[in-house]
Scaffold this active site. Sequence first.
Site, PDB file in Angstrom:
ATOM      1  N   ILE A 265       9.181  -9.944   0.384  1.00 25.81           N
ATOM      2  CA  ILE A 265       8.019  -9.334   1.211  1.00 25.81           C
ATOM      3  C   ILE A 265       7.674 -10.560   2.535  1.00 25.81           C
ATOM      4  O   ILE A 265       7.435 -11.336   2.420  1.00 25.81           O
ATOM      5  CB  ILE A 265       6.989  -8.891   1.672  1.00 25.81           C
ATOM      6  CG1 ILE A 265       6.747  -7.715  -0.069  1.00 25.81           C
ATOM      7  CG2 ILE A 265       5.591  -9.333   2.642  1.00 25.81           C
ATOM      8  CD1 ILE A 265       5.776  -7.336  -0.500  1.00 25.81           C
ATOM      9  N   CYS A 266       8.628 -10.769   4.255  1.00 30.57           N
ATOM     10  CA  CYS A 266       8.817 -11.129   4.950  1.00 30.57           C
ATOM     11  C   CYS A 266       9.274 -13.132   4.426  1.00 30.57           C
ATOM     12  O   CYS A 266      10.345 -12.271   4.442  1.00 30.57           O
ATOM     13  CB  CYS A 266       6.626 -11.666   5.599  1.00 30.57           C
ATOM     14  SG  CYS A 266       6.753 -12.225   6.467  1.00 30.57           S
ATOM     15  N   GLN A 267       8.139 -13.438   4.400  1.00 34.75           N
ATOM     16  CA  GLN A 267       8.818 -14.652   4.344  1.00 34.75           C
ATOM     17  C   GLN A 267       9.730 -15.074   2.666  1.00 34.75           C
ATOM     18  O   GLN A 267      10.471 -15.481   2.375  1.00 34.75           O
ATOM     19  CB  GLN A 267       7.446 -16.582   3.991  1.00 34.75           C
ATOM     20  CG  GLN A 267       8.222 -17.802   4.009  1.00 34.75           C
ATOM     21  CD  GLN A 267       7.021 -18.417   3.346  1.00 34.75           C
ATOM     22  OE1 GLN A 267       5.846 -18.400   2.787  1.00 34.75           O
ATOM     23  NE2 GLN A 267       7.232 -19.091   4.460  1.00 34.75           N
TER      24      GLN A 267
ATOM     25  N   GLY B 239      11.020 -12.708   1.708  1.00 37.65           N
ATOM     26  CA  GLY B 239      11.789 -12.128   1.966  1.00 37.65           C
ATOM     27  C   GLY B 239      13.081 -12.788   1.977  1.00 37.65           C
ATOM     28  O   GLY B 239      14.071 -12.656   1.339  1.00 37.65           O
TER      29      GLY B 239
END
Lengths: 358, 356
Positions: free
Chosen positions: B147-149, B151
């Site tokens: 998720i986000c960072q 990821g």
Amino acid sequence: MSRATNPFLDPDWLEIQRSYLQQLAAAGHTGDAHSGTGEPDWYRALQVWWQTVLDQAPADDMRVLLSNIFHQSQSFSTMSGEFSRLIAALSETGDGDWQKIFHQHIKAMKQQFSGDPAAGPGEQWNAMLQAWQQAGTATLPEELFGGLNGEGLCDMAERFLALTATTGPGGEYAAALQEGMRLWQGYRARCGQYFSVFRRLGVDALDRLERRVMELAAKDAQITSLRELYNLWVDCNEQVFAEHAASEEYARLYGDLLADYMAFRRQGRKLVDATLQQLDLPSRESLASVSRNQHELQRQLRQSLAQQEKTQAALESLQAELDELRRSLKQESRTARAAPRRRSVKKKRGGTGRRRDG
Amino acid sequence: MKNPFAIKPEQIADEIYDFNRKLAAGVGTLAELGEVEVGTSPREPVYEEDKLVLYHYRPRRRRRNPVPLLIVYALVNRPYMADLEKGRSLIQGLLEAGQDVYLIDWGYPDAVDSDLSLDDYIIGYLDRCVDVVRRRHEVERINLLGICQGGTFSLCYTALCQDKIRNLITTVTPVDFHTRHDQLSHLARHVDIDQCVDAMGNVPGEMLNWMFLMLKPFRLMGRKYVDLVDILDDPERMRNFVRMEKWIFDSPAQAGRAFREFVADFYQDNKLIKGRIDIGGRTVDLENITVPVLNIYARDDHLVPPDASRALAGCVSSEDYSELEFPGGHIGLYVSARSQRLLPPAIGRWLDERSG
């Protein structure tokens, strides 16, 4: 808390508010009754009321939320005061001159935003400017990131000088303190630059608001509430800000603002460390150094453990291989033990044969 | 042109009166809300190290995907971002979709963690969590969702340790940090990150929140709470709002060294897409990634613009690469009702098809 027990939901007080506002509106001066501070009386009364509510807030997290709600409500109320003057003026003159009146109001607001001296002392605008700056710039780093600030540094300087007065000369510390104050002043100057950009953007946003209202008029659309007008103004600010924020100029100023604050803060850390060393206490830098060492040791330990696991796995594999070899060897030797008998039989036979052959 | 101001002066008094009445009544609503709970899905800790805890969520389906799924979120958030409340939980949706879900809680770093590096996070903590999950399920490779960072971390990890990953899902993940509309990156490029970390040690969550607020300051600081007054008398909607507030402002401090590396290497130098990120002495080359990849991005994301995520398509070598566009923003991807309907079933199907 039910409605009946909510001390802030006092119908009498709210009714007085309504009546007061209506009287002002009827006189064509909505929100324009001023105290000596330059803020409308009703605005000050609301502020007192909000503060009372805030002080009674049930829990810390709720207090933060309520504080945010009240701050933005202040912004809304302040702008409501400004916009209600416009509405009152429009209702007095009829629809014919609305563009002219609207333009005059926007122009007056722009003069105040830009700090134009021709606009007069502008005290009545202070509250609005404050609210607007609050909305536009959130709070500044020194308020947000906690810890040391310029005023804190002054306190610390006094304490430090009192302390070192008895322990010896503190010439280099005094110089470091002066450097801290210099950095603080630099940072405050940068804040001034930052605010001035937002003032400029405020003016641009009012131009945008005027354009947007004209566009609505051209489409025969209507603005039916104060909130609608307020939201339109907020949107105009956001658009103007987004355009400017994409520029190199803004990004550089943003970076400089943080850099100036961090330079000041770093100096503050140095001073704190110097004071701690003076008191023979571990400084933050020395703790950071211990922490670095600890992490390095942890990394090495984990590497060693991983290596050990690999070695263990290799050993287990070798052990398994060895066990297998042993089993084979055992089997082989069992076979071997059995083989001589067979061989001897063969030898007998063979011997007989060889002898026979021989 | 006709005067568009259809507001009468006496109406203004009524409007302000009404606003203040709602505000006053709202104090009562807030007082009655009580403690607002988040992250309530049943789970158990299965591994702990320093401040990190690896959780396993109680499965909801008897027939499950045999390949477990590990969720890695951003260091700036808390784990309940993926499990806000009943009906607004990516994790619950994935459990319903028959996935066996694990999640890493990074904890709250403090002063002793300031020297934690990206190496420590990616090939340290993350790798050991992956190994724990592999061992628990006796599988060689697991599914990974970032998720986000988180990821971005997952991409780096997969590029380096692909033999442990079966399928990779990235959600609102920045890959190209220098796309045209990336406002956060535009500002980050002008920040003297060394000075920040030297001055602050760990970087406080408030500083990051300030940076995020300053991307849309007027909506967030001038209007958001004014609009809230309209729902102040509705306890259920207020409870949802308070949950979101808790999530948004519950930002852990960032370990100084890791933050310095992330801002400098990813945001400022854009090294990920250039194949120049170094983790543990090894270069992260996204071309090494050949496992199936599902890249989910949000169409209206102002923190990670779609093209910053979609750049991944040209970087990995996976023959099985697909994208999913979510019609909403960065936060809506995890908490909106629409995302609950769309995402978990889509992710579940995609994983099931590739985990047989």
